[in-house]
Design a protein around this motif. Structure first.
Motif, PDB file in Angstrom:
ATOM      1  N   ASP A 121       0.808  -1.222   0.000  1.00 43.98           N
ATOM      2  CA  ASP A 121       0.000   0.000   0.000  1.00 43.98           C
ATOM      3  C   ASP A 121       0.840   1.272   0.000  1.00 43.98           C
ATOM      4  O   ASP A 121       0.349   2.358   0.319  1.00 43.98           O
ATOM      5  CB  ASP A 121      -0.915   0.011   1.235  1.00 43.98           C
ATOM      6  N   LYS A 122       2.103   1.160  -0.391  1.00 38.36           N
ATOM      7  CA  LYS A 122       3.031   2.297  -0.332  1.00 38.36           C
ATOM      8  C   LYS A 122       2.528   3.497  -1.137  1.00 38.36           C
ATOM      9  O   LYS A 122       2.574   4.637  -0.673  1.00 38.36           O
ATOM     10  CB  LYS A 122       4.404   1.849  -0.819  1.00 38.36           C
ATOM     11  N   GLU A 123       2.038   3.273  -2.334  1.00 39.53           N
ATOM     12  CA  GLU A 123       1.574   4.363  -3.197  1.00 39.53           C
ATOM     13  C   GLU A 123       0.344   5.049  -2.603  1.00 39.53           C
ATOM     14  O   GLU A 123       0.248   6.275  -2.598  1.00 39.53           O
ATOM     15  CB  GLU A 123       1.258   3.832  -4.596  1.00 39.53           C
ATOM     16  N   MET A 124      -0.584   4.253  -2.064  1.00 43.41           N
ATOM     17  CA  MET A 124      -1.773   4.823  -1.443  1.00 43.41           C
ATOM     18  C   MET A 124      -1.383   5.644  -0.212  1.00 43.41           C
ATOM     19  O   MET A 124      -1.903   6.729   0.008  1.00 43.41           O
ATOM     20  CB  MET A 124      -2.763   3.734  -1.024  1.00 43.41           C
ATOM     21  N   LEU A 125      -0.435   5.143   0.564  1.00 45.85           N
ATOM     22  CA  LEU A 125       0.021   5.856   1.752  1.00 45.85           C
ATOM     23  C   LEU A 125       0.625   7.214   1.368  1.00 45.85           C
ATOM     24  O   LEU A 125       0.336   8.231   1.987  1.00 45.85           O
ATOM     25  CB  LEU A 125       1.045   5.020   2.533  1.00 45.85           C
ATOM     26  N   ALA A 126       1.431   7.221   0.321  1.00 46.64           N
ATOM     27  CA  ALA A 126       2.029   8.475  -0.146  1.00 46.64           C
ATOM     28  C   ALA A 126       0.938   9.460  -0.564  1.00 46.64           C
ATOM     29  O   ALA A 126       1.005  10.657  -0.233  1.00 46.64           O
ATOM     30  CB  ALA A 126       2.986   8.208  -1.304  1.00 46.64           C
ATOM     31  N   ASP A 127      -0.090   8.981  -1.268  1.00 44.90           N
ATOM     32  CA  ASP A 127      -1.199   9.849  -1.689  1.00 44.90           C
ATOM     33  C   ASP A 127      -1.941  10.422  -0.482  1.00 44.90           C
ATOM     34  O   ASP A 127      -2.314  11.604  -0.462  1.00 44.90           O
ATOM     35  CB  ASP A 127      -2.186   9.080  -2.576  1.00 44.90           C
ATOM     36  N   LEU A 128      -2.163   9.606   0.538  1.00 44.81           N
ATOM     37  CA  LEU A 128      -2.852  10.069   1.742  1.00 44.81           C
ATOM     38  C   LEU A 128      -2.029  11.110   2.490  1.00 44.81           C
ATOM     39  O   LEU A 128      -2.567  12.085   3.010  1.00 44.81           O
ATOM     40  CB  LEU A 128      -3.183   8.887   2.658  1.00 44.81           C
TER      41      LEU A 128
END
Length: 127
Positions: free
Chosen positions: A80-87
């Motif tokens: 979920d690294k990309e989603m975490l960065a977006d959040l």
């Protein structure tokens, strides 16, 4: 050539104008000092932005620096690294928008009543 009275009157007007300019300069210096003082206090202002229904929270100070990031433990997953960065980006942007309002309010209150009231000129957006 003017009369002695006219010369005396003109001399008095020049002196009054000089004192008026000195008064304005003193007010400008006073405003600068208050703005500087208010800017020093900005580091103590804090604002929080969140995203993902509170799963990511970012705190920024009045100097527009990120001072804290909190995230839900469920987000710490390599997949979920990309989603975490977006959040994190979304929460940071919300915090920055919020702190801008607080900065403007703080600086405006520090200089309240100091800026001249000149018709047609809006000093409200100066900060």
């Amino acid at each position: 050539m003017g009369s002695v009275f006219e010369k005396h009157y003109i001399c008095r007007l020049k002196i009054l104008a000089m004192f008026d300019i000195m008064s304005i300069m003193n007010k400008v210096k006073e405003a600068q000092a208050k703005i500087k003082e208010a800017q020093a206090k900005l580091v103590h202002l804090k604002s929080e932005g969140e995203s993902g229904a509170g799963m990511v929270k970012v705190v920024v100070n009045g100097n527009r620096k990120v001072v804290d990031i909190q995230m839900d433990d469920s987000l710490v997953n390599v997949a979920d690294k990309e989603m975490l960065a977006d959040l994190i980006v979304a929460a940071t942007n919300k915090a920055m928008e919020s702190i801008d309002v607080k900065i403007k309010e703080e600086l405006k209150s520090a200089t309240d009543g100091m800026m001249p009231n000149i018709p047609g000129m809006d000093f409200g957006n100066m900060f």
